[in-house]
Design a protein around this motif. Structure first.
Motif, PDB file in Angstrom:
ATOM      1  N   LEU A 231      14.129  41.451  58.800  1.00 52.18           N
ATOM      2  CA  LEU A 231      13.202  42.349  59.570  1.00 52.18           C
ATOM      3  C   LEU A 231      13.120  42.038  61.148  1.00 52.18           C
ATOM      4  O   LEU A 231      13.132  42.997  61.843  1.00 52.18           O
ATOM      5  CB  LEU A 231      11.914  42.034  58.725  1.00 52.18           C
ATOM      6  N   ASN A 232      12.640  40.756  61.470  1.00 53.73           N
ATOM      7  CA  ASN A 232      12.463  40.514  62.602  1.00 53.73           C
ATOM      8  C   ASN A 232      13.561  40.777  63.608  1.00 53.73           C
ATOM      9  O   ASN A 232      13.726  41.510  64.641  1.00 53.73           O
ATOM     10  CB  ASN A 232      12.287  39.080  62.940  1.00 53.73           C
TER      11      ASN A 232
ATOM     12  N   PRO B  24      14.814  42.782  47.006  1.00 52.40           N
ATOM     13  CA  PRO B  24      13.425  43.437  47.509  1.00 52.40           C
ATOM     14  C   PRO B  24      13.123  43.594  48.895  1.00 52.40           C
ATOM     15  O   PRO B  24      12.591  44.353  49.518  1.00 52.40           O
ATOM     16  CB  PRO B  24      12.482  42.656  46.632  1.00 52.40           C
ATOM     17  N   HIS B  25      13.442  42.461  49.673  1.00 57.33           N
ATOM     18  CA  HIS B  25      12.996  42.172  51.066  1.00 57.33           C
ATOM     19  C   HIS B  25      13.768  43.396  51.896  1.00 57.33           C
ATOM     20  O   HIS B  25      13.227  43.386  53.122  1.00 57.33           O
ATOM     21  CB  HIS B  25      13.031  40.809  51.630  1.00 57.33           C
ATOM     22  N   VAL B  26      14.657  43.795  51.473  1.00 56.03           N
ATOM     23  CA  VAL B  26      15.339  44.791  52.375  1.00 56.03           C
ATOM     24  C   VAL B  26      14.655  45.977  52.637  1.00 56.03           C
ATOM     25  O   VAL B  26      14.587  46.988  53.509  1.00 56.03           O
ATOM     26  CB  VAL B  26      16.751  44.991  51.632  1.00 56.03           C
ATOM     27  N   ASP B  27      13.485  46.125  51.563  1.00 57.28           N
ATOM     28  CA  ASP B  27      12.753  47.460  51.697  1.00 57.28           C
ATOM     29  C   ASP B  27      12.102  47.658  52.765  1.00 57.28           C
ATOM     30  O   ASP B  27      11.622  48.663  53.706  1.00 57.28           O
ATOM     31  CB  ASP B  27      11.673  47.677  50.408  1.00 57.28           C
TER      32      ASP B  27
ATOM     33  N   LEU C 145      22.670  52.310  55.659  1.00 59.69           N
ATOM     34  CA  LEU C 145      22.890  50.838  54.857  1.00 59.69           C
ATOM     35  C   LEU C 145      24.273  50.865  54.183  1.00 59.69           C
ATOM     36  O   LEU C 145      24.441  51.634  53.394  1.00 59.69           O
ATOM     37  CB  LEU C 145      21.581  50.655  53.923  1.00 59.69           C
ATOM     38  N   ASP C 146      24.869  49.536  54.513  1.00 59.09           N
ATOM     39  CA  ASP C 146      26.202  49.598  53.922  1.00 59.09           C
ATOM     40  C   ASP C 146      25.963  48.361  52.906  1.00 59.09           C
ATOM     41  O   ASP C 146      25.792  47.280  53.160  1.00 59.09           O
ATOM     42  CB  ASP C 146      27.278  49.184  54.850  1.00 59.09           C
ATOM     43  N   VAL C 147      26.232  49.034  51.466  1.00 55.91           N
ATOM     44  CA  VAL C 147      25.543  47.963  50.343  1.00 55.91           C
ATOM     45  C   VAL C 147      26.719  47.839  49.488  1.00 55.91           C
ATOM     46  O   VAL C 147      26.851  48.866  48.762  1.00 55.91           O
ATOM     47  CB  VAL C 147      24.353  48.532  49.642  1.00 55.91           C
ATOM     48  N   PRO C 148      27.406  46.808  49.324  1.00 55.01           N
ATOM     49  CA  PRO C 148      28.579  46.634  48.544  1.00 55.01           C
ATOM     50  C   PRO C 148      27.992  46.589  46.933  1.00 55.01           C
ATOM     51  O   PRO C 148      27.901  45.380  46.744  1.00 55.01           O
ATOM     52  CB  PRO C 148      29.538  45.519  49.050  1.00 55.01           C
ATOM     53  N   PHE C 149      28.101  47.610  46.341  1.00 50.77           N
ATOM     54  CA  PHE C 149      27.340  47.563  44.814  1.00 50.77           C
ATOM     55  C   PHE C 149      28.556  46.727  43.826  1.00 50.77           C
ATOM     56  O   PHE C 149      28.461  46.242  43.042  1.00 50.77           O
ATOM     57  CB  PHE C 149      27.023  48.738  44.241  1.00 50.77           C
ATOM     58  N   GLN C 150      29.792  47.103  44.100  1.00 47.61           N
ATOM     59  CA  GLN C 150      31.073  46.717  43.349  1.00 47.61           C
ATOM     60  C   GLN C 150      31.178  47.175  41.905  1.00 47.61           C
ATOM     61  O   GLN C 150      32.224  47.593  41.479  1.00 47.61           O
ATOM     62  CB  GLN C 150      31.270  45.213  43.333  1.00 47.61           C
ATOM     63  N   HIS C 151      30.087  47.476  41.335  1.00 48.81           N
ATOM     64  CA  HIS C 151      30.098  47.967  39.977  1.00 48.81           C
ATOM     65  C   HIS C 151      28.871  48.429  39.368  1.00 48.81           C
ATOM     66  O   HIS C 151      27.821  47.976  40.204  1.00 48.81           O
ATOM     67  CB  HIS C 151      30.700  47.032  39.011  1.00 48.81           C
ATOM     68  N   ALA C 152      28.631  48.828  38.337  1.00 47.58           N
ATOM     69  CA  ALA C 152      27.336  49.426  37.959  1.00 47.58           C
ATOM     70  C   ALA C 152      27.143  48.687  36.436  1.00 47.58           C
ATOM     71  O   ALA C 152      25.944  48.982  35.860  1.00 47.58           O
ATOM     72  CB  ALA C 152      27.259  50.878  38.000  1.00 47.58           C
ATOM     73  N   SER C 153      28.202  48.453  35.634  1.00 46.01           N
ATOM     74  CA  SER C 153      27.957  47.879  34.652  1.00 46.01           C
ATOM     75  C   SER C 153      27.430  46.524  34.401  1.00 46.01           C
ATOM     76  O   SER C 153      28.248  45.676  35.125  1.00 46.01           O
ATOM     77  CB  SER C 153      29.406  48.043  33.752  1.00 46.01           C
ATOM     78  N   PRO C 154      26.269  46.255  33.804  1.00 44.61           N
ATOM     79  CA  PRO C 154      25.686  44.913  33.855  1.00 44.61           C
ATOM     80  C   PRO C 154      26.697  43.849  33.243  1.00 44.61           C
ATOM     81  O   PRO C 154      26.761  42.780  33.831  1.00 44.61           O
ATOM     82  CB  PRO C 154      24.574  44.853  33.060  1.00 44.61           C
ATOM     83  N   ARG C 155      27.355  44.267  32.374  1.00 45.94           N
ATOM     84  CA  ARG C 155      28.225  43.220  32.010  1.00 45.94           C
ATOM     85  C   ARG C 155      29.642  42.794  32.885  1.00 45.94           C
ATOM     86  O   ARG C 155      29.609  41.630  33.211  1.00 45.94           O
ATOM     87  CB  ARG C 155      29.134  43.815  30.627  1.00 45.94           C
TER      88      ARG C 155
ATOM     89  N   GLN D 159      16.198  52.713  40.992  1.00 45.56           N
ATOM     90  CA  GLN D 159      14.826  52.951  41.651  1.00 45.56           C
ATOM     91  C   GLN D 159      14.783  52.335  43.134  1.00 45.56           C
ATOM     92  O   GLN D 159      13.847  53.108  43.770  1.00 45.56           O
ATOM     93  CB  GLN D 159      13.808  51.788  41.022  1.00 45.56           C
ATOM     94  N   ARG D 160      15.561  51.395  43.636  1.00 45.52           N
ATOM     95  CA  ARG D 160      15.318  50.969  45.081  1.00 45.52           C
ATOM     96  C   ARG D 160      16.134  51.964  45.886  1.00 45.52           C
ATOM     97  O   ARG D 160      15.431  52.376  46.834  1.00 45.52           O
ATOM     98  CB  ARG D 160      16.346  49.690  45.050  1.00 45.52           C
ATOM     99  N   LEU D 161      16.905  52.607  45.342  1.00 46.64           N
ATOM    100  CA  LEU D 161      17.550  53.820  46.406  1.00 46.64           C
ATOM    101  C   LEU D 161      16.514  54.951  46.374  1.00 46.64           C
ATOM    102  O   LEU D 161      16.457  55.437  47.505  1.00 46.64           O
ATOM    103  CB  LEU D 161      18.845  54.442  45.524  1.00 46.64           C
ATOM    104  N   GLU D 162      15.857  55.231  45.327  1.00 48.24           N
ATOM    105  CA  GLU D 162      15.011  56.215  45.366  1.00 48.24           C
ATOM    106  C   GLU D 162      13.743  55.938  46.368  1.00 48.24           C
ATOM    107  O   GLU D 162      13.413  56.787  47.146  1.00 48.24           O
ATOM    108  CB  GLU D 162      14.232  56.386  43.931  1.00 48.24           C
ATOM    109  N   SER D 163      13.456  54.715  46.267  1.00 49.83           N
ATOM    110  CA  SER D 163      12.292  54.255  47.060  1.00 49.83           C
ATOM    111  C   SER D 163      12.714  54.296  48.724  1.00 49.83           C
ATOM    112  O   SER D 163      12.105  54.541  49.440  1.00 49.83           O
ATOM    113  CB  SER D 163      11.629  52.990  46.600  1.00 49.83           C
TER     114      SER D 163
END
Ligand code: SF4
Length: 371
Positions: A157-158, A179-182, A197-207, A223-227
Motif C-alpha cells: 500500500l505504501n 485480503p490486503h490487496v483490497d 491488476l495482473d493476478v496469475p490465478f492459474q486455475h479455478a478447480s480447488p483440487r 467475491q474479491r473481484l466483485e468488491s
C-alpha cells in the motif's frame, strides 16, 4: 516458466537472434533442448556475460560516440521496476524458488530512488514486478525505511502510494488476491495508480489449485473481484492459466470454464502444461496427452475471446488516455506492454500521452482517432 519458453520461441521466429538472460538462464540444458537456436544463455544479474554475447554475435565498428551507452532493454518511456527477488511459495510446477530462493524485498527507499531516477530520465510508465508483488515487505516484517526524509513502512500500500506521487503511470504485475490487496484498489479509483491488476490465478478447480500448491485458493476470488469492481469499476484484471495440469479431469476443466464466465476477466493468457526439469509436479500421476491439452486450450481461448471481445466493445465511443509507443500505436490503462492489446490511431509521438476517441474494437485491439 512455460510463458518464458514460449516467448523465446516467438522471439526466435520473429527475430532469429536471441540471447536468454535472467533466472530462466540458469536452466541452460532445458533451454538448449527446447530452443537449440538461441545464441547464448546467461544467468541472472550477469550483465557482463550478456554484453559479451551481444558483442560476439553483433560485431560492429567502433563508434566513439555510442560505445559508452549501455544496452537498453525497453523503450525510453516505460521501465520495469523490480521490488523483490525470490518467492516464499512452492508451486509444484515452478522452479523459481529453487533458483532464486525465498523472497527478499528491496528496501523501500532504494526502490523509490530507482523509480525517481527513471522518471527523471523520461520514463512515463513504471511496471512494478517481482515474483509475488503482493508479498512485498513480508520477509522484512514490513520494516520502516525512509523516502523523502520521512519514515515509511515497506508494504504494497505504501509503495503504491509513493509511486503514485511520482506522477507517472504505475502498473502492478504478479499480485495475488490476498485480503490486503483490497487496500490498493481505492488508489486505483482515485487515479493515483493505474486501475490494472495482473493476478496469475492459474486455475479455478480447488483440487487442481491444491495439486499446484498455489498460494491463494479460488474460493474467495470471485467475491474479491466483485468488491474490487465495486470500488473501482474501471479496473482491468489480467490473468494467466495453465490447462492440462496432471490429473486435470473434465470436471476440473469445466470448473475453470465456468470460472471464466463468472469472473469476466479483461485479459487472459493460457498455457498448456508442460513439465519443467526439476519441478515437483513431474511426480504427479495423470499426465494428459498433448491432444487433450491442445483441445482444452482451444476451448478455453474460445470462451475467453468472446468475453474479452465484449469487454473491448464496451469501450467504443469512449475517449481514452493513451501512452504512445510509436506513431499510430499506443496503450491505454488496460494494456501492459508486450502481453496485452494496443490502441491504433493516426499520429502521436513515442512517449507522449494523447486522448483517443475509440471508434472500433476487434478481438484484441482498439482503433480510434486522436482528440
Ligand atoms: S508464486 Fe508460485 S509460480 Fe510464482 S514464483 Fe512463486 S512458486 Fe513460482
Amino acid at each position: 516458466m512455460q510463458e518464458s519458453l514460449d516467448a523465446i520461441g516467438e522471439a526466435l521466429t520473429e527475430n532469429g537472434k536471441v540471447i536468454v538472460t535472467g533466472c530462466l538462464g540458469a536452466k541452460t540444458n532445458l533451454i538448449k533442448n527446447i530452443h537449440p537456436a538461441v545464441l547464448a544463455i546467461t544467468g541472472p544479474h550477469d550483465t557482463p556475460a550478456v554484453m559479451k554475447a551481444v558483442h560476439q554475435h553483433l560485431p560492429r565498428p567502433h563508434d566513439p560516440y555510442t560505445d559508452l551507452i549501455g544496452v537498453k532493454l525497453t523503450p525510453p518511456h516505460y521501465a520495469y521496476l523490480k521490488i523483490a527477488e525470490g518467492c516464499n511459495h512452492r508451486c509444484s510446477f515452478c522452479i523459481i524458488p529453487s533458483m532464486r530462493g525465498d523472497l527478499v524485498s528491496r528496501p523501500i527507499g532504494e526502490v523509490m530512488q530507482e523509480a525517481e531516477n527513471l522518471v527523471n530520465a523520461g520514463v512515463k510508465e513504471l511496471l512494478v514486478i517481482s515474483q509475488d508483488t503482493s508479498a512485498y515487505g513480508v520477509d522484512v516484517k514490513y520494516r520502516t525505511g525512509f523516502w523523502g526524509g520521512k519514515p515509511l513502512k515497506s508494504n504494497l500500500l505504501n509503495l503504491s502510494k509513493v509511486l503514485g506521487d511520482l506522477g507517472v503511470w504505475v502498473r502492478l504485475h504478479y499480485v495475488y488476491p490476498y485480503p490486503h490487496v483490497d487496500e490498493v484498489i481505492p488508489l486505483m479509483a482515485e487515479g493515483k495508480i493505474l486501475p490494472y491488476l495482473d493476478v496469475p490465478f492459474q486455475h479455478a478447480s480447488p483440487r487442481i489449485l491444491k495439486l499446484m500448491k498455489r498460494p491463494a485458493s479460488a474460493e474467495k476470488v470471485l467475491q474479491r473481484l466483485e468488491s474490487w469492481r465495486a470500488i473501482c469499476p474501471d479496473i482491468t484484471v489480467r490473468s494467466t492459466f495453465i490447462v492440462g495440469f496432471p490429473g486435470e479431469t473434465d470436471d476440473d476443466f469445466l470448473q475453470l470454464l465456468s470460472f471464466l464466465e463468472e469472473a469476466q476477466l479483461d485479459r487472459v493468457g493460457c498455457f498448456e502444461y508442460s513439465p519443467v526439469e526439476g519441478a515437483a509436479a513431474n511426480q504427479l500421476d495423470g499426465a494428459l496427452p498433448d491432444r487433450v491439452k491442445a483441445e482444452r486450450k482451444a476451448a478455453f481461448m474460445k470462451t475467453q475471446e468472446r468475453i474479452s471481445a465484449g469487454k473491448l466493445k464496451a469501450k467504443v465511443g469512449k475517449t481514452l488516455k493513451v501512452l504512445v509507443d510509436e506513431p499510430g500505436l499506443g496503450r491505454c490503462s488496460a494494456d501492459a506492454p508486450e502481453i496485452d492489446g494496443v490502441v491504433h490511431f493516426k499520429g502521436g509521438k513515442a512517449g507522449e500521452f494523447v486522448n483517443v476517441l475509440i471508434d472500433r474494437a476487434d478481438a484484441h485491439d482498439l482503433h480510434g482517432r486522436l482528440q
